[in-house]
Design a protein around this motif. Structure first.
Motif, mmCIF file in Angstrom:
data_model
loop_
_atom_site.group_PDB
_atom_site.id
_atom_site.type_symbol
_atom_site.label_atom_id
_atom_site.label_comp_id
_atom_site.label_asym_id
_atom_site.label_seq_id
_atom_site.Cartn_x
_atom_site.Cartn_y
_atom_site.Cartn_z
ATOM 1 N N GLY A 110 -7.290 1.165 5.641
ATOM 2 C CA GLY A 110 -6.438 1.221 4.458
ATOM 3 C C GLY A 110 -5.341 0.195 4.448
ATOM 4 N N VAL A 111 -5.726 -1.065 4.359
ATOM 5 C CA VAL A 111 -4.749 -2.149 4.496
ATOM 6 C C VAL A 111 -3.757 -2.179 3.330
ATOM 7 N N TRP A 112 -4.213 -1.821 2.137
ATOM 8 C CA TRP A 112 -3.293 -1.799 0.983
ATOM 9 C C TRP A 112 -2.215 -0.750 1.185
ATOM 10 N N THR A 113 -2.633 0.435 1.628
ATOM 11 C CA THR A 113 -1.670 1.517 1.833
ATOM 12 C C THR A 113 -0.667 1.143 2.921
ATOM 13 N N LEU A 114 -1.192 0.570 3.988
ATOM 14 C CA LEU A 114 -0.328 0.177 5.110
ATOM 15 C C LEU A 114 0.734 -0.829 4.656
ATOM 16 N N LEU A 115 0.271 -1.861 3.953
ATOM 17 C CA LEU A 115 1.207 -2.920 3.584
ATOM 18 C C LEU A 115 2.129 -2.503 2.438
ATOM 19 N N ASN A 116 1.630 -1.689 1.519
ATOM 20 C CA ASN A 116 2.526 -1.172 0.474
ATOM 21 C C ASN A 116 3.606 -0.300 1.099
ATOM 22 N N GLY A 117 3.202 0.513 2.083
ATOM 23 C CA GLY A 117 4.164 1.386 2.752
ATOM 24 C C GLY A 117 5.223 0.579 3.499
ATOM 25 N N TRP A 118 4.792 -0.495 4.097
ATOM 26 C CA TRP A 118 5.721 -1.381 4.827
ATOM 27 C C TRP A 118 6.708 -2.032 3.865
ATOM 28 N N ASP A 119 6.178 -2.477 2.707
ATOM 29 C CA ASP A 119 7.074 -3.043 1.685
ATOM 30 C C ASP A 119 8.096 -1.998 1.252
ATOM 31 N N THR A 120 7.658 -0.769 1.050
ATOM 32 C CA THR A 120 8.556 0.302 0.614
ATOM 33 C C THR A 120 9.634 0.547 1.668
ATOM 34 N N PRO A 126 13.257 4.336 4.711
ATOM 35 C CA PRO A 126 12.237 5.245 5.237
ATOM 36 C C PRO A 126 11.981 6.477 4.366
ATOM 37 N N ARG A 127 13.017 6.936 3.675
ATOM 38 C CA ARG A 127 12.867 8.146 2.873
ATOM 39 C C ARG A 127 11.846 7.976 1.750
ATOM 40 N N ARG A 128 11.634 6.749 1.311
ATOM 41 C CA ARG A 128 10.726 6.494 0.193
ATOM 42 C C ARG A 128 9.277 6.264 0.627
ATOM 43 N N VAL A 129 9.031 6.242 1.927
ATOM 44 C CA VAL A 129 7.646 6.058 2.406
ATOM 45 C C VAL A 129 6.899 7.361 2.138
ATOM 46 N N MET A 130 5.808 7.259 1.381
ATOM 47 C CA MET A 130 5.134 8.444 0.870
ATOM 48 C C MET A 130 4.478 9.294 1.964
ATOM 49 N N PRO A 131 4.541 10.610 1.795
ATOM 50 C CA PRO A 131 3.988 11.509 2.812
ATOM 51 C C PRO A 131 2.486 11.355 3.056
ATOM 52 N N LEU A 132 1.744 10.896 2.048
ATOM 53 C CA LEU A 132 0.294 10.767 2.255
ATOM 54 C C LEU A 132 -0.093 9.432 2.897
ATOM 55 N N THR A 133 0.913 8.653 3.291
ATOM 56 C CA THR A 133 0.629 7.308 3.802
ATOM 57 C C THR A 133 -0.358 7.313 4.971
ATOM 58 N N VAL A 134 -0.121 8.182 5.947
ATOM 59 C CA VAL A 134 -0.998 8.153 7.132
ATOM 60 C C VAL A 134 -2.442 8.537 6.798
ATOM 61 N N PRO A 135 -2.676 9.682 6.131
ATOM 62 C CA PRO A 135 -4.081 9.989 5.803
ATOM 63 C C PRO A 135 -4.725 8.961 4.878
ATOM 64 N N MET A 136 -3.926 8.240 4.105
ATOM 65 C CA MET A 136 -4.519 7.227 3.233
ATOM 66 C C MET A 136 -4.872 5.948 3.977
ATOM 67 N N LEU A 137 -4.080 5.606 4.999
ATOM 68 C CA LEU A 137 -4.342 4.316 5.666
ATOM 69 C C LEU A 137 -5.310 4.437 6.842
ATOM 70 N N MET A 138 -5.526 5.654 7.338
ATOM 71 C CA MET A 138 -6.360 5.776 8.542
ATOM 72 C C MET A 138 -7.789 5.298 8.256
ATOM 73 N N PRO A 139 -8.408 4.644 9.243
ATOM 74 C CA PRO A 139 -9.740 4.074 9.000
ATOM 75 C C PRO A 139 -10.794 5.128 8.650
#
Lengths: 413, 82
Positions: A110-120, A126-139
């Protein structure tokens, strides 16, 4: 004698179309999926390569609900779309959840999720990093999305071996069915990594074609003027089951998944071993496990990415694995149409191989006009070519960074 | 910036609709996030993050567990933004 494994459903979403059938027809016709990127970021970062083979973004909006799309990384979105098509194509079979498995693949995750989360994180904290980030980016996100959608409880796996990933996942599905772990497996792979970061990274290693003035002719495997691969994205799914299971439910059978082969070069992190010994071994294993001989192989969907160094060892390997029979194997390199789908490549090319067997047609290798003299293969150029009648075997080759070699063998039915 | 009860309810309904697909009309003050709207803890945190952004407030994690109904959240946000 072990029972045969057969393909009863296919689904794909690729730069060539929203379905397996549309993608296949476009591949046969010789359409290119590559285009200049219209995203703001392509210009913003002055990318040395500003084109890729992308999936029409409208497809996701049409095929997924807004909530589904929001909770899935783009790779998972494409995975789910292709899996739904494949299962429907297989006749939406009723399978006991404990007997249904998923064997999936991605090269990058999930490279898009990872990099969007990093931009955020950097821009908003950190408070704005979405809770679903990990399950969305995991391979394993795409595999899990498919598993949940179909209630697959026999096991949901993800194979990661760069550009060989989704041929390995098809091989893994073969093994799961052969040892009776499942009655049906949804197998395939997905990638959606056309991001300025990955384009910059692949450019930096000089892997990408620089033909920015003519994206649609940039991918030209085996051509004397090839200069790199074209980044692509997409997903492919195959529904696989044992022949008796398929017949018992009256399923249409496209082809037999007759066997597969796996090896590693253990030679260089990115370059293939020049003599192609590893890839030849994978092809020989695939042929052996299919109970076939080199003379039975009449079609190959090659890995051939259009890089100057990568295409040659595969030619050597095919000649070594097939010996004198190599001359009778018609070779198609469909990355010329689709671009390189990375972790989705093996699955989409396996589907093209299966449909080539069904239609007895080998798709053309587009853009290639003068085959490099180091390539000793019967490459289909210009237009699709008829394949012979009668029973024969076709191989789908996939090789990946890390020295991975995986080969699937399919047989006509 | 201060927000009215109506503004916050409408804004929350929009956020919940985005996250869960639930119709905005279904988001009423008396509804419980978990029991009535079937919102799991991850979705709840997503809603909180989006609400913080939309209304310019901070809702510490320790306070989130006290937000049982939609009205609880509306009251909290109205007070925090006052």
């Amino acid at each position: 004698m072990t029972s045969r494994i057969v393909v009863t459903g296919v689904g794909a979403v690729t730069p060539l179309g929203a379905t397996a059938a549309d993608s296949w027809q476009a591949a046969l016709k010789g359409t290119s999926g590559a285009r200049t990127l219209q995203n703001d970021w392509a210009e913003k970062y002055s990318l040395p390569v500003d084109f890729a083979a992308t999936v029409d973004p409208a497809i996701v909006g049409e095929k997924l609900t807004r909530v589904e799309a929001k909770r899935l990384d783009p790779a998972s979105q494409l995975a789910l779309i292709s899996a739904r098509e494949a299962v429907e194509d297989a006749g939406s079979p009723e399978v006991e959840p404990e007997r249904l498995a998923v064997s999936w693949a991605t090269g990058i995750g999930g490279v898009w999720t990872l990099l969007n989360g990093w931009d955020t994180l950097r821009e908003e904290g950190p408070r704005r990093v979405m809770p679903l980030t990990v399950p969305m980016l995991m391979p394993n996100g795409p595999a899990a999305a498919i598993g949940m959608a179909f209630g697959a409880r026999a096991g949901v796996q993800t194979l990661v071996s760069a550009c060989a990933s989704s041929t390995e996942s098809i091989g893994q599905a073969y093994d799961l069915l052969t040892r009776g772990q499942a009655d049906m497996v949804i197998a395939g792979g997905a990638e959606s990594a056309v991001h300025p970061f990955t384009l910059a990274a692949f450019s930096s290693m000089k892997a990408l074609s620089r033909r920015t003035d003519s994206p649609e002719t940039a991918s030209r495997p085996y051509d004397v003027h090839r200069d790199g691969f074209v980044m692509g994205e997409g997903a492919g799914s195959l529904v696989l089951e044992r022949e008796e299971h398929a017949k018992a439910r009256g399923a249409r059978i496209y082809a037999e998944l007759a066997g597969w082969g796996l090896s590693n070069d253990a030679y260089h992190i990115t370059a293939g071993e020049p003599e192609g010994r590893g890839s030849a071994r994978a092809m020989s294993q695939a042929i052996d496990s299919a109970g076939a001989t080199p003379a039975d192989v009449r079609h190959i969907n090659a890995h051939a990415t259009s890089t100057p160094v990568g295409d040659v060892p595969e030619s050597v390997a095919i000649n070594n694995a097939l010996g004198g029979s190599a001359a009778d194997a018609v070779v198609s390199a469909t990355k010329s149409q689709t671009g390189h789908l990375l972790g989705g490549a093996g699955a989409v090319e396996a589907i093209f191989t299966v449909l080539a067997l069904r239609d007895r047609k080998a798709p053309p290798t587009i853009n290639t006009t003068t085959v490099d003299e180091q390539i000793e293969l019967d490459v289909v150029l210009g237009q699709a070519r008829d394949l012979p009648d009668g029973e024969f075997v076709a191989l789908s080759n996939s090789f990946g960074f890390g020295g991975h070699n995986a080969v699937a063998a399919f047989r006509t039915v | 910036m201060a927000h009215t009860q109506e503004e916050v309810l409408a804004g929350l309904a929009e956020i919940i609709n985005e996250e869960t697909g639930l119709s905005a009309d279904a988001v009423e003050g008396s509804k419980s996030f978990t029991d009535d709207l079937d919102i799991d803890s991850i979705s709840m945190m997503t809603i909180v993050v989006n609400a913080e952004k939309k209304f310019g407030v901070t809702i510490p994690d320790d306070d989130v567990k006290d937000l049982v109904t939609v009205q609880d959240a509306v009251d909290y946000i109205v007070k925090a933004s006052a």
